[in-house]
Write a protein that holds these residues in place. Structure first.
Motif, PDB file in Angstrom:
ATOM      1  N   TYR A  63     -46.272 -20.687  59.025  1.00 55.38           N
ATOM      2  CA  TYR A  63     -47.650 -20.980  59.425  1.00 55.38           C
ATOM      3  C   TYR A  63     -48.549 -19.748  59.358  1.00 55.38           C
ATOM      4  CZ  TYR A  63     -46.450 -25.711  60.718  1.00 55.38           C
ATOM      5  OH  TYR A  63     -46.060 -27.020  60.685  1.00 55.38           O
ATOM      6  N   ILE A  64     -48.034 -18.617  59.737  1.00 56.27           N
ATOM      7  CA  ILE A  64     -48.837 -17.397  59.675  1.00 56.27           C
ATOM      8  C   ILE A  64     -49.130 -17.025  58.227  1.00 56.27           C
ATOM      9  CG2 ILE A  64     -48.794 -14.910  60.142  1.00 56.27           C
ATOM     10  CD1 ILE A  64     -47.286 -15.666  62.776  1.00 56.27           C
ATOM     11  N   GLN A  65     -48.122 -17.145  57.365  1.00 57.61           N
ATOM     12  CA  GLN A  65     -48.324 -16.846  55.944  1.00 57.61           C
ATOM     13  C   GLN A  65     -49.400 -17.755  55.350  1.00 57.61           C
ATOM     14  OE1 GLN A  65     -44.908 -17.694  53.524  1.00 57.61           O
ATOM     15  NE2 GLN A  65     -45.794 -16.790  51.696  1.00 57.61           N
ATOM     16  N   HIS A  66     -49.350 -19.035  55.659  1.00 61.01           N
ATOM     17  CA  HIS A  66     -50.334 -19.963  55.109  1.00 61.01           C
ATOM     18  C   HIS A  66     -51.718 -19.759  55.721  1.00 61.01           C
ATOM     19  CE1 HIS A  66     -46.872 -21.836  53.293  1.00 61.01           C
ATOM     20  NE2 HIS A  66     -47.716 -22.475  52.501  1.00 61.01           N
ATOM     21  N   ALA A  67     -51.778 -19.417  56.989  1.00 59.70           N
ATOM     22  CA  ALA A  67     -53.076 -19.128  57.612  1.00 59.70           C
ATOM     23  C   ALA A  67     -53.721 -17.921  56.928  1.00 59.70           C
ATOM     24  CB  ALA A  67     -52.898 -18.878  59.105  1.00 59.70           C
ATOM     25  N   LEU A  68     -52.922 -16.904  56.644  1.00 57.63           N
ATOM     26  CA  LEU A  68     -53.448 -15.721  55.950  1.00 57.63           C
ATOM     27  C   LEU A  68     -53.898 -16.063  54.527  1.00 57.63           C
ATOM     28  CD1 LEU A  68     -50.893 -13.033  57.143  1.00 57.63           C
ATOM     29  CD2 LEU A  68     -53.299 -13.220  57.796  1.00 57.63           C
ATOM     30  N   LEU A  69     -53.094 -16.849  53.833  1.00 59.99           N
ATOM     31  CA  LEU A  69     -53.439 -17.246  52.472  1.00 59.99           C
ATOM     32  C   LEU A  69     -54.746 -18.034  52.443  1.00 59.99           C
ATOM     33  CD1 LEU A  69     -52.839 -17.650  49.434  1.00 59.99           C
ATOM     34  CD2 LEU A  69     -51.556 -19.692  50.091  1.00 59.99           C
ATOM     35  N   TYR A  70     -54.872 -19.028  53.314  1.00 64.55           N
ATOM     36  CA  TYR A  70     -56.088 -19.856  53.316  1.00 64.55           C
ATOM     37  C   TYR A  70     -57.306 -19.046  53.753  1.00 64.55           C
ATOM     38  CZ  TYR A  70     -52.711 -23.623  52.823  1.00 64.55           C
ATOM     39  OH  TYR A  70     -51.693 -24.431  52.391  1.00 64.55           O
ATOM     40  N   SER A  71     -57.114 -18.134  54.672  1.00 70.49           N
ATOM     41  CA  SER A  71     -58.215 -17.253  55.082  1.00 70.49           C
ATOM     42  C   SER A  71     -58.666 -16.392  53.900  1.00 70.49           C
ATOM     43  CB  SER A  71     -57.785 -16.349  56.238  1.00 70.49           C
ATOM     44  OG  SER A  71     -57.445 -17.110  57.355  1.00 70.49           O
ATOM     45  N   ALA A  72     -57.706 -15.862  53.154  1.00 69.99           N
ATOM     46  CA  ALA A  72     -58.042 -15.040  51.986  1.00 69.99           C
ATOM     47  C   ALA A  72     -58.788 -15.862  50.938  1.00 69.99           C
ATOM     48  CB  ALA A  72     -56.774 -14.433  51.379  1.00 69.99           C
ATOM     49  N   LEU A  73     -58.400 -17.111  50.749  1.00 67.07           N
ATOM     50  CA  LEU A  73     -59.098 -17.965  49.787  1.00 67.07           C
ATOM     51  C   LEU A  73     -60.540 -18.233  50.204  1.00 67.07           C
ATOM     52  CD1 LEU A  73     -56.281 -20.536  48.942  1.00 67.07           C
ATOM     53  CD2 LEU A  73     -57.163 -18.711  47.475  1.00 67.07           C
ATOM     54  N   VAL A  74     -60.761 -18.463  51.480  1.00 64.37           N
ATOM     55  CA  VAL A  74     -62.129 -18.689  51.973  1.00 64.37           C
ATOM     56  C   VAL A  74     -62.968 -17.425  51.779  1.00 64.37           C
ATOM     57  CG1 VAL A  74     -63.509 -19.124  54.045  1.00 64.37           C
ATOM     58  CG2 VAL A  74     -61.478 -20.511  53.581  1.00 64.37           C
ATOM     59  N   ILE A  75     -62.398 -16.280  52.111  1.00 65.02           N
ATOM     60  CA  ILE A  75     -63.118 -15.008  51.928  1.00 65.02           C
ATOM     61  C   ILE A  75     -63.434 -14.791  50.449  1.00 65.02           C
ATOM     62  CG2 ILE A  75     -62.824 -12.491  52.059  1.00 65.02           C
ATOM     63  CD1 ILE A  75     -61.297 -13.041  54.730  1.00 65.02           C
ATOM     64  N   PHE A  76     -62.463 -15.052  49.594  1.00 65.68           N
ATOM     65  CA  PHE A  76     -62.666 -14.933  48.149  1.00 65.68           C
ATOM     66  C   PHE A  76     -63.801 -15.844  47.695  1.00 65.68           C
ATOM     67  CE2 PHE A  76     -61.445 -16.264  43.790  1.00 65.68           C
ATOM     68  CZ  PHE A  76     -61.553 -15.024  43.167  1.00 65.68           C
ATOM     69  N   PHE A  77     -63.835 -17.067  48.208  1.00 68.10           N
ATOM     70  CA  PHE A  77     -64.885 -18.027  47.864  1.00 68.10           C
ATOM     71  C   PHE A  77     -66.271 -17.487  48.218  1.00 68.10           C
ATOM     72  CE2 PHE A  77     -67.568 -21.606  49.290  1.00 68.10           C
ATOM     73  CZ  PHE A  77     -67.749 -22.232  48.067  1.00 68.10           C
TER      74      PHE A  77
END
Length: 130
Positions: A52-66
């Motif tokens: 869950y932490i790995q996926h939370a970090l990944l999705y956060s990075a995608l939003v920031i990238f967006f």
């Protein structure tokens, strides 16, 4: 386009975060701070927590990238969040002042006060120049 001065401040802030992470891990902040206890009950196993932490970090990075891809004033949102992180990390210093003793992360946290000031000052300038 971010100014060269702001890029330097961001780079120094990232470096400060790395040193801060080393300081709190070496002084076992995760054991001594009661702030983490409620979160430990969210997960049943270590693999579940990692997932869950790995996926939370990944999705956060995608939003920031967006937001960076969109450009304009939208790219300031991740920078505002980063500025909030810088301000939040000053809590180690203020906890030390209140307790009149060393608290894990205090040394680098004192530098966050200075870095937060320069970061937020430059962020306001960037916003006005857009």
């Amino acid at each position: 386009m971010l100014t060269k001065k702001f890029k330097i401040i961001i780079g120094l802030s990232v470096l400060l975060n790395l040193f801060h992470g080393l300081e709190v891990s070496q002084t076992h902040f995760f054991i001594t701070s009661p702030d983490f206890y409620p979160y430990t009950k969210l997960f049943n196993t270590i693999p579940e927590a990692v997932y869950y932490i790995q996926h939370a970090l990944l999705y956060s990075a995608l939003v920031i990238f967006f937001f960076f891809i969109i450009g304009g004033k939208w790219r300031l949102i991740p920078l505002i969040l980063f500025g909030m992180l810088l301000v939040f990390e000053t809590h180690h210093f203020f906890r030390s002042l209140i307790s009149l003793s060393y608290q894990s992360g205090m040394v680098t946290s004192a530098l966050f006060i200075i870095m937060s000031y320069f970061f937020l000052k430059q962020l306001i300038r960037e916003y006005k120049n857009l």
